[in-house]
Design a protein around this motif. Structure first.
Motif, short mmCIF file in Angstrom:
data_model
loop_
_atom_site.label_atom_id
_atom_site.label_comp_id
_atom_site.label_asym_id
_atom_site.label_seq_id
_atom_site.Cartn_x
_atom_site.Cartn_y
_atom_site.Cartn_z
N GLN A 264 -7.00 -58.94 -87.81
CA GLN A 264 -7.26 -60.24 -87.20
C GLN A 264 -7.76 -60.13 -85.75
O GLN A 264 -7.90 -61.15 -85.08
CB GLN A 264 -6.01 -61.12 -87.24
N TYR A 265 -8.04 -58.91 -85.31
CA TYR A 265 -8.47 -58.73 -83.92
C TYR A 265 -9.89 -59.26 -83.72
O TYR A 265 -10.80 -58.94 -84.47
CB TYR A 265 -8.41 -57.26 -83.51
N ARG A 266 -10.06 -60.07 -82.66
CA ARG A 266 -11.38 -60.62 -82.32
C ARG A 266 -11.88 -59.97 -81.03
O ARG A 266 -11.18 -59.96 -80.02
CB ARG A 266 -11.29 -62.13 -82.13
N PHE A 267 -13.09 -59.43 -81.09
CA PHE A 267 -13.68 -58.78 -79.92
C PHE A 267 -13.96 -59.81 -78.82
O PHE A 267 -14.52 -60.87 -79.07
CB PHE A 267 -14.99 -58.07 -80.29
N GLN A 268 -13.57 -59.48 -77.61
CA GLN A 268 -13.76 -60.37 -76.46
C GLN A 268 -14.85 -59.89 -75.51
O GLN A 268 -15.27 -60.62 -74.62
CB GLN A 268 -12.44 -60.49 -75.68
N ASN A 269 -15.28 -58.63 -75.69
CA ASN A 269 -16.25 -58.05 -74.77
C ASN A 269 -17.61 -58.72 -74.88
O ASN A 269 -17.94 -59.34 -75.89
CB ASN A 269 -16.42 -56.56 -75.07
N GLU A 270 -18.40 -58.59 -73.83
CA GLU A 270 -19.76 -59.11 -73.87
C GLU A 270 -20.61 -58.21 -74.77
O GLU A 270 -20.36 -57.02 -74.90
CB GLU A 270 -20.35 -59.14 -72.46
N GLY A 271 -21.63 -58.79 -75.38
CA GLY A 271 -22.50 -58.01 -76.25
C GLY A 271 -22.50 -58.56 -77.66
O GLY A 271 -21.94 -59.61 -77.95
N GLU A 272 -23.12 -57.81 -78.58
CA GLU A 272 -23.33 -58.30 -79.94
C GLU A 272 -22.03 -58.43 -80.74
O GLU A 272 -21.96 -59.19 -81.70
CB GLU A 272 -24.30 -57.37 -80.67
N LEU A 273 -20.99 -57.68 -80.35
CA LEU A 273 -19.72 -57.77 -81.08
C LEU A 273 -18.86 -58.94 -80.62
O LEU A 273 -17.87 -59.28 -81.29
CB LEU A 273 -18.92 -56.48 -80.91
N LYS A 274 -19.19 -59.58 -79.52
CA LYS A 274 -18.36 -60.67 -78.99
C LYS A 274 -18.17 -61.77 -80.04
O LYS A 274 -19.13 -62.27 -80.63
CB LYS A 274 -18.98 -61.26 -77.74
N GLY A 275 -16.91 -62.12 -80.25
CA GLY A 275 -16.59 -63.19 -81.19
C GLY A 275 -16.36 -62.71 -82.61
O GLY A 275 -15.80 -63.44 -83.43
#
Length: 320
Positions: free
Chosen positions: A79-90
């Motif tokens: 359930q981890y959601r990526f917070q970093n900027e870039g294409e993986l965000k969200g």
């Protein structure tokens, strides 16, 4: 002789309301099948749909997580959601895993089965159809809005919801689960974008109508902007019946506890009113109770109370 067979429940819907109920259902001696909508086109699921021809994974991921009995690190990171900027965000890790497995297998059902084993899922999670659906709403003013995420934004009354393609088929596993169920529950969740899309799959509607199981609608506690503004409990049921073309709901779980005004937001949202005469016209039996849970500061269903009522209905039907 006492019937020791697991009570069979099918719960149909999507969104964030359904997993709350699934988490409590898995604590009981039940044979659970969750049938999940595949019309989502927003957020992480929407981004994935634009790049890979797979069913949107978000609602399926939430159902798998809710039914998971695993304490492993894989279950936690799912359930981890990526917070970093870039294409993986969200993006959510579980969405990417589901999409990757579906792409590898060429089969969404195999992908879900793989993750069900890894997560030690109690029950079965099935997509309403293995074809990604696009939702299309005809508004009362004649306009047409395309896309699940766009429909609520226009804030217009909806006349008719449609799915594209309109000939999408359900898997035989979905049909069989519905036919063999002791109880079929719908919701809680967004009426037009989480519940109705499942019933617009012809095979599902026909299986529900022909099933001898009790059919229960868990009515929303609050109205939803752009979908059910001004709706009573009877209006929710009427829309379900009109789209299926037949009255099929037997019972409606209706919250009778007043929601504190400070917890009702944003502006335009109201508590769903009860319309007893309207319920009679729809030939459904309301089951009133305090289904309200505001322990986290938000309006949610009291999942323990909802599940208690659902199981009581199953037991009553099996012993009648």
């Amino acid at each position: 002789m006492k019937d020791m067979r697991k009570r069979r429940i099918v719960i149909i819907g999507g969104g964030t309301g359904l997993p709350v109920i699934l988490r409590v259902l898995r604590k009981h001696y039940l044979d659970i099948t969750a049938v999940i909508t595949v019309g989502d086109d927003g957020g992480s699921s929407g981004k994935i749909r634009k790049q890979i021809d797979v069913i949107p994974p978000g609602d399926i991921r939430n159902a798998l997580s809710a039914l998971s009995e695993s304490e492993s690190s894989i279950a936690r990171v799912f359930q981890y959601r990526f917070q970093n900027e870039g294409e993986l965000k969200g993006h959510v890790v579980g969405n990417l895993l589901l999409a990757a497995l579906a792409d590898m297998h060429g089969d969404a059902l195999e992908a879900i089965a793989d993750l069900s084993n890894i997560l030690n899922v109690k029950g079965v999670v099935l997509p309403a159809t293995t074809i990604p659906l696009q939702l299309q709403a005809k508004m009362t003013d004649g306009s047409v809005v395309v896309g699940e995420s766009n429909i609520p934004k226009v804030r217009k009354p909806i006349e008719q919801l449609e799915i594209v393609p309109d000939d999408a088929r359900a898997s035989q596993r979905v049909v069989d689960a519905i036919k063999e169920a002791d109880l079929i529950a719908f919701g809680p969740g967004s009426l037009y974008t989480s519940i109705l899309p499942n019933l617009l799959v012809h095979d599902i509607a026909q299986a529900v109508i022909s099933s001898k199981a009790q059919k229960v609608y868990v009515c929303n506690i609050l109205t939803q902007l752009g979908e059910t503004e001004g709706f009573s409990d009877a209006d929710h049921v009427r829309i379900l019946h009109e789209h299926v073309g037949e009255k099929f709901i037997d019972h409606v779980l209706v919250n009778e506890k007043t929601v504190a005004p400070a917890l009702i937001f944003p502006e335009g949202v109201t508590q769903v009113d009860s319309n007893i005469k309207g319920m009679e016209d729809q030939e459904v039996a309301p089951i009133f109770d305090d289904y309200l849970d505001t322990s986290d500061g938000f309006v949610r269903h009291d999942a323990e109370r909802v599940v208690e009522r659902l199981i009581a209905l199953i037991d009553k039907s099996r012993h009648s």
